[in-house]
Design an enzyme around this catalytic site. Structure first.
Site, short mmCIF file in Angstrom:
data_model
loop_
_atom_site.label_atom_id
_atom_site.label_comp_id
_atom_site.label_asym_id
_atom_site.label_seq_id
_atom_site.Cartn_x
_atom_site.Cartn_y
_atom_site.Cartn_z
N VAL A 285 0.84 -1.20 0.00
CA VAL A 285 0.00 0.00 0.00
C VAL A 285 0.87 1.25 0.00
CG1 VAL A 285 -1.70 1.32 1.32
CG2 VAL A 285 -1.94 -1.15 1.10
N GLU A 290 -1.13 6.82 -4.33
CA GLU A 290 -2.57 7.10 -4.26
C GLU A 290 -2.93 8.45 -4.89
OE1 GLU A 290 -1.56 4.15 -1.16
OE2 GLU A 290 -0.74 6.10 -1.72
N ASP A 332 -6.87 21.44 -42.69
CA ASP A 332 -7.60 21.97 -43.83
C ASP A 332 -7.07 23.37 -44.11
OD1 ASP A 332 -9.46 22.13 -45.83
OD2 ASP A 332 -11.11 22.74 -44.51
N ASP A 648 -13.49 21.78 -40.53
CA ASP A 648 -14.77 22.36 -40.16
C ASP A 648 -15.94 21.75 -40.92
OD1 ASP A 648 -14.18 23.35 -42.63
OD2 ASP A 648 -14.24 25.46 -42.07
N ASP A 652 -14.52 16.61 -43.25
CA ASP A 652 -13.41 16.43 -42.32
C ASP A 652 -13.72 15.44 -41.20
OD1 ASP A 652 -11.63 18.47 -43.42
OD2 ASP A 652 -13.12 19.89 -42.74
N ASN A 714 9.37 7.33 -1.39
CA ASN A 714 9.32 5.88 -1.14
C ASN A 714 10.65 5.34 -0.61
OD1 ASN A 714 6.67 5.62 -1.90
ND2 ASN A 714 7.11 4.98 -3.99
N GLU A 717 10.96 6.00 3.05
CA GLU A 717 9.94 5.17 3.69
C GLU A 717 10.38 3.71 3.76
OE1 GLU A 717 6.05 7.77 2.12
OE2 GLU A 717 6.51 5.79 1.29
N THR A 747 0.60 14.24 4.03
CA THR A 747 1.50 15.38 3.81
C THR A 747 1.93 15.55 2.37
OG1 THR A 747 3.40 13.99 4.39
CG2 THR A 747 2.36 15.21 6.19
N ASP A 748 2.03 14.44 1.60
CA ASP A 748 2.51 14.53 0.22
C ASP A 748 1.44 15.00 -0.77
OD1 ASP A 748 5.11 13.95 0.51
OD2 ASP A 748 5.07 12.00 -0.50
#
Length: 922
Positions: A285, A290, A332, A648, A652, A714, A717, A747-748
């Site tokens: 996780v 996330e 065009d 247009d 097209d 990461n 962590e 916090t991130d």
């Protein structure tokens, strides 16, 4: 009514009697009962949407993408590991993001739907022998209906009677010049060229006609192209593909890391299997970003918002980023690169050539007639031609409201001549009163001329003629030269034709002017009312030529240059003539004089391999049909290009749908084109496309900055868990799983969202498009995240953990997984990671440029995010309920001083690295 197997083109060649019989109708039209029966058989005269949009499906797709599914699983894992609050938070993020994405796309679609207004509301038909006004949706095959100047045409129909009818078919063909129509069959050049057939979705610009509807609704050419567009498979955007790939990458990395930690927990720490499994799930996780999905959505939504302020309406969020990948724009010409407004740029007289500009007339390099009106009392050669241009003219110009453009009531060619007269200072209303028209010989496509007779101030009558050079010059036997009429010589004819050929080679069109006094000579009738083409259009005096073109948009030059610097190729794909197409392309800088021009006929004979080779070089496509534009887009895509296609018209639409990004014109665009497109330009400005490409590149760059930011956290962590595992539990976890998830989801999050709103860096349009095989997560980002930012953050956070323990007696006192010292150490580890992330948020704002050059405080979202994470961190430390939940405690003022100083050296070190990179690149 029996269903005929004949197609619309075949109806053009039938005799009138056979035609009426086949359609089971007559000159006086259908009866009300017949019309009602046919309406029930063939259905309403509408362009049906075969693929209705399911709002439920559109809503659910925001919750079933790979990243969304990964978040659902992540939340479930968090709940399974006993962290119910965080599991609910993950699911809440997913729900909010999905609703936000749906709302953005729904709002864009509603704005798009409001632009649709192609088919006219009412049509004048003959029913029961009387003229009736009906809703155009009730028109059926066999209906006899009336056409007048300014009418939109509601069905494919055959003309039975016509007077000076000209039709604007640019919605189908891309050709800006109005087409002559008549009752007699004549096969023209190219598709939709039958002279006695008109098509749904086109507009009558002059004249009148009576026509019989042959096909209505989806059976019309308009409808057939719409059906082709609607049945095309919608392609997956490159961003969606890349996000799916990134999700798989991150999922695989997270699962592998979780597996490693699961095995290590069992064999190194000797955790029970159940406890090891929960520990590993927590790490999985932790490694799932996330915030990726909301950041992607926010970046795209902000790109959409910025584009809407610059007149570009994006229907799907991912289209913004797709523009950033664009390598080829198939554009065009008419109305996209040019103004779709004929303009006189030269007036050629035997003795003088005038170059017309917006400011006045340039004569031999000197500006003249700028501040003074033309002397209407002086009948010189030049003013005579201007007078004929204004009077031998059935068009009118209505002033626009406030800043709106004037409304042209008639043909663009005649409007150009009225504007020419106005530029010269002529008062059109006064001129028409001074020279009232007394007779007209209308324009027709056979003789290619128009003649009017006017009474002059002295009471005499004059004949004014304008038309194609070849048909008009052949009727002239004199020429006006310096105010003197003299015989037209062979040398004069050669000089006139050479001038005309010179302008034609530049893709310009010319119109010849002549006159004749009505003096009773050369078999003229006594009464002007008895004038005919045969007795009037002869023995003319040639005056000169006007030369015109559909001018490029003023802003197109800068836009093309920007595309050149960004290494984006522009391929002109037009229904116009090869000469005109090449002239415009060369003038605005799309191609050089050496560019190859491929016509529609040549394209039809090309194999797919030959076409794929052709589009790799300098090429222009002219006189192309709808399905050929589609092939051109496919050929570029087969070559690995990311293709944006502009347009247009109905013609097209298939190419717009097939392209990676279809861009329709909002002002002049047809209903079908807008429906097929991914983006609509509300001001029809090509420069807005370039701005959108810049936004797209910025969005992609911001996504990579976000990835760098979240991935670098990461590493610090993961390092505490690595220390725990490889010390076999002797070093207690410096960071708990709950604290890891606090960084990821707390916090991130806001600083990461702030990076999604970062403005484009200088020089973003001076770089080539990224390679097709380039990915969001590349080696540079991995190295910077794990080996640079992550390395510094890991060292500092680990130092904070051991420093707290050292000040409390370690190594004399063994490390413990409980007690105040342990709680304080994990708190400082968490706080150090947060403050390292503050530095990372600042550093990630630029890739190569110094953050001080873009403005340290220019992105307020990031600083609000930084303030939020500091406040959240303080709440975790000082709120008792949160302390127990997140294993934190209050810290001393000296600890705060240490934390506040952490970002400064990290920012300065990164600034030094960027300076070295800029120096190396230079």
């Amino acid at each position: 009514m029996a269903q005929s197997k004949l197609i619309t083109d075949d109806y053009a060649q039938l005799t009138a009697t056979k035609f009426y019989d086949d359609l089971q109708t007559k000159q006086t039209g259908l009866t009300a009962a017949q019309a009602a029966q046919r309406l029930q058989q063939v259905g309403p005269n509408t362009i049906q949407q075969t693929q209705s949009r399911s709002q439920l499906k559109a809503f659910l797709k925001n919750f079933t993408s790979l990243m969304a599914l990964l978040l659902w699983v992540s939340g479930l894992i968090a709940m399974f590991t006993g962290m119910l609050e965080l599991g609910i938070a993950i699911w809440a993020v997913n729900l909010i993001n999905g609703c936000f994405s749906f709302w953005q796309e729904h709002a864009a679609q509603k704005a798009t739907d409001s632009l649709k207004a192609m088919l006219p509301t009412y049509t004048q038909v003959l029913r029961d022998g009387h003229t009736q006004q009906i809703n155009a949706t009730e028109l059926v095959p066999g209906d006899v209906f009336l056409i007048q100047a300014g009418n939109s045409i509601s069905a494919d129909a055959r003309i039975m009677q016509a007077t000076s009818l000209q039709v604007d078919e640019s919605a189908l063909t891309g050709e800006s010049l109005a087409v002559d129509k008549q009752a007699a069959y004549a096969k023209g050049e190219g598709r939709f060229a039958e002279r006695n057939i008109v098509y749904a979705g086109t507009v009558a610009v002059s004249g009148t006609a009576t026509a019989v509807a042959v096909q209505t609704g989806m059976q019309t050419e308009f409808g057939q192209i719409a059906a082709l567009t609607q049945h095309q498979k919608t392609t997956v955007s490159p961003l969606t593909t890349e996000l799916n790939r990134l999700t798989r990458q991150i999922s695989l990395i997270a699962i592998l890391i979780g597996l490693v930690f699961f095995v290590a927990a069992i064999f190194f720490v000797h955790y029970p299997i159940a406890k090891s499994f929960i520990f590993a799930l927590g790490m999985i996780v932790a490694f799932i970003p996330e915030g990726l999905l909301p950041t992607v959505t926010l970046s795209l939504a902000q790109g959409v918002t910025r584009m809407s302020k610059r007149h570009a309406l994006v229907k799907e969020l991912s289209s913004v980023e797709t523009l950033g990948e664009t390598t080829v724009i198939c554009s065009d010409k008419t109305g996209t690169l040019t103004q779709n407004q004929m303009t006189i740029n030269h007036v050629w007289l035997p003795q003088q050539t005038y170059k017309v500009s917006g400011e006045g007339y340039v004569n031999n390099g000197h500006l003249t007639l700028t501040d003074q009106p033309v002397d209407l009392t002086s009948d010189n050669d030049f003013t005579l031609l201007l007078r004929i241009a204004a009077l031998d003219n059935d068009t009118d110009i209505k002033p626009g409201q406030t800043t709106a453009k004037p409304k042209i009531m008639g043909t663009p060619t005649e409007a150009a001549h009225l504007i020419l007269a106005q530029k010269a200072g002529l008062d059109l209303d006064q001129l028409r009163q001074t020279y009232p028209r007394i007779q007209e010989l209308p324009f027709d496509s056979d003789r290619k001329r128009m003649t009017t007779l006017h009474t002059q101030p002295d009471g005499t009558t004059v004949i004014y003629v304008k038309g194609a050079l070849d048909s008009t010059l052949a009727l002239c036997d004199t020429i006006l030269d310096h105010g003197t009429v003299r015989p037209l010589t062979t040398a004069d004819t050669e000089r006139i034709n050479q001038a005309n050929q010179h302008y034609a080679a530049q893709g310009l069109r010319s119109l010849a002017f002549a006159y004749r006094p009505f003096d009773g000579s050369h078999d003229l009738p006594d009464d002007p009312a008895n004038c005919t083409i045969a007795n009037t259009e002869q023995h003319l005096t040639f005056i000169g030529l006007t030369v015109m073109a559909d001018p490029p948009r003023p802003e197109i030059y800068a836009a093309v240059e920007k595309c050149r610097r960004a290494q984006i190729r522009i391929i002109m794909v037009t229904g116009d003539s090869p000469l005109t197409a090449k002239s415009v392309a060369t003038k605005i800088g799309i191609t050089s004089d050496q560019a190859r021009v491929v016509t529609g006929d040549e394209l039809s004979a090309m194999s797919d391999d030959a076409l794929q080779t052709a589009v790799k070089g300098e090429v222009i496509f002219a006189r192309v049909a709808p399905e050929q534009k589609y092939r051109i887009v496919q050929a570029n895509q087969h070559n690995g290009e990311i293709v944006a296609s502009t347009g247009d018209g109905v013609n097209d639409a298939p190419a717009l749908k097939q392209a990676d990004i279809g861009i329709a014109m909002g002002v002049t665009g047809t209903d079908v084109a807008k429906d097929a497109a991914d983006m609509i330009l509300t001001d029809d400005n090509f420069a807005s496309i370039v701005a959108a490409i810049e936004e797209g590149r910025t969005v992609y760059s911001n996504l990579q900055k976000f990835l760098l930011y979240i991935l670098n956290s990461n590493v610090p962590e993961a390092i505490p868990s690595v220390l725990f595992l490889f010390s076999r539990g002797l070093i207690p976890l410096p960071l708990t799983v709950m604290q890891i998830l606090t960084v990821d989801l707390g916090t991130d999050m806001l600083p990461a969202l702030g990076l999604g709103a970062e403005a484009g860096e200088p020089g973003v349009m001076d770089q080539p498009p990224r390679a097709r095989d380039a990915h969001l997560l590349n080696k540079t980002i991995i190295w910077k995240a794990f080996g640079w930012y992550g390395l510094f953050a890991s060292a500092l956070s680990t130092f904070a953990y051991f420093f707290v323990n050292w000040t409390n007696g370690w190594p004399q006192v063994a490390l413990s997984a409980s007690g105040n010292t342990y709680v304080l150490a994990t708190t400082m580890t968490l706080a150090a990671i947060v403050f390292c992330q503050i530095a990372a948020a600042i550093n990630c704002r630029t890739t190569y440029n110094s953050v001080f050059t873009v403005g340290l405080f220019s992105n307020r979202r990031i600083w609000w995010g930084i303030l939020f994470e500091v406040v959240l961190l303080a709440a975790l430390m000082y709120v008792p309920v949160l302390q127990g939940l997140f294993n934190t405690t209050a810290i001393a003022s000296r600890d705060w001083a240490f934390l506040l100083c952490l970002p400064i050296p990290l920012v300065l070190i990164e600034e030094g690295r960027k300076a070295l990179v800029r120096h190396w690149q230079a």
